[in-house]
Write a protein that holds these residues in place. Structure first.
Motif, mmCIF file in Angstrom:
data_model
loop_
_atom_site.group_PDB
_atom_site.id
_atom_site.type_symbol
_atom_site.label_atom_id
_atom_site.label_comp_id
_atom_site.label_asym_id
_atom_site.label_seq_id
_atom_site.Cartn_x
_atom_site.Cartn_y
_atom_site.Cartn_z
ATOM 1 N N THR A 12 0.817 -1.214 0.000
ATOM 2 C CA THR A 12 0.000 0.000 0.000
ATOM 3 C C THR A 12 0.854 1.268 0.000
ATOM 4 O OG1 THR A 12 -0.116 -0.001 2.411
ATOM 5 C CG2 THR A 12 -1.926 -1.109 1.208
ATOM 6 N N ASN A 71 0.616 3.644 2.112
ATOM 7 C CA ASN A 71 1.050 3.873 3.482
ATOM 8 C C ASN A 71 2.320 3.085 3.804
ATOM 9 O OD1 ASN A 71 0.565 5.047 6.096
ATOM 10 N ND2 ASN A 71 -0.058 3.027 6.790
ATOM 11 N N THR A 72 2.330 1.803 3.481
ATOM 12 C CA THR A 72 3.485 0.971 3.799
ATOM 13 C C THR A 72 4.713 1.409 3.020
ATOM 14 O OG1 THR A 72 2.133 -0.907 4.473
ATOM 15 C CG2 THR A 72 4.379 -1.400 3.725
ATOM 16 N N ASN A 86 5.489 4.372 1.828
ATOM 17 C CA ASN A 86 6.010 5.637 2.356
ATOM 18 C C ASN A 86 6.655 5.478 3.732
ATOM 19 O OD1 ASN A 86 5.465 7.514 0.225
ATOM 20 N ND2 ASN A 86 3.303 7.267 0.697
ATOM 21 N N LYS A 87 6.031 4.696 4.604
ATOM 22 C CA LYS A 87 6.625 4.470 5.928
ATOM 23 C C LYS A 87 7.949 3.710 5.798
ATOM 24 C CE LYS A 87 2.845 4.357 9.250
ATOM 25 N NZ LYS A 87 2.198 3.470 10.246
ATOM 26 N N TYR A 141 5.462 10.062 -2.928
ATOM 27 C CA TYR A 141 5.431 8.672 -3.376
ATOM 28 C C TYR A 141 6.498 8.317 -4.419
ATOM 29 C CZ TYR A 141 3.597 4.217 -5.037
ATOM 30 O OH TYR A 141 3.473 2.910 -5.408
#
Length: 181
Positions: free
Chosen positions: A87, A89-90, A92-93, A133
């Motif tokens: 995802t 989120n994953t 980017n983290k 991203y």
């Protein structure tokens, strides 16, 4: 002592996106290709998948939480890591080194170990246009992560299954029995 060769271990990091609900199909394809598959889920993804079925299918518990330091890891060491679906989120983290879940901890450590990593992003086009991203994907690519194109596993037509074969084909080159390229 058995004369059978030991199958290589593939960690499958599953993030919370629509394909996660059918990740057992990908697990089966990978197992058919002689991988021992261990599923590691993000905190949200673990609520979307059938952990009991995946545990029975793979023979390994689905992990989503850090273990206590005095507990033995129930999973064998990985030879390859696949993140699918990966995802927004994953990704980017992970690129920024955030380590707030077992899944991210595995991904961050894997980068440091230099193991092969394949990530298959699954994020809305509006999210992939976010200014952070593309730079994060580039950073992870430079660090050695192989990416499929965004949403490569999305069905080509409404009602079709997810295109797990694309991941199967992409990870095949990391299998020890694959001919050198």
């Amino acid at each position: 002592m058995s004369n059978q060769p030991v199958q290589p271990v593939l960690y499958l990091v599953v993030c919370a996106a629509p394909p996660a609900r059918q990740v057992g199909e990908l697990v089966q394809l990978l197992m058919d290709d002689r991988w021992n598959v261990c599923v590691i889920a993000t905190p949200t993804a673990v609520t979307w998948i059938d952990c009991d079925t995946l545990t029975q299918q793979t023979g390994f518990p689905v992990r989503c939480k850090f273990r206590r330091p005095d507990n033995v890891d129930p999973l064998p060491k990985a030879d390859v890591v696949v993140v699918a679906p990966a995802t927004f989120n994953t990704i980017n983290k992970w690129a920024t080194g955030i380590n707030d879940s077992l899944a991210l901890g595995i991904l961050n450590e894997t980068l440091g170990l230099g193991l092969p990593i394949l990530a298959s992003p699954y994020a809305k086009p509006a999210l992939t246009q976010h200014p952070a991203y593309p730079g994060h994907v580039e950073m992870l690519t430079t660090a050695g992560v192989t990416f499929t194109r965004p949403e490569a596993i999305r069905p080509q037509h409404e009602g079709n299954p997810f295109r797990w074969g694309l991941i199967r084909d992409a990870v095949a080159r990391f299998h020890p029995s694959s001919p050198p390229t």
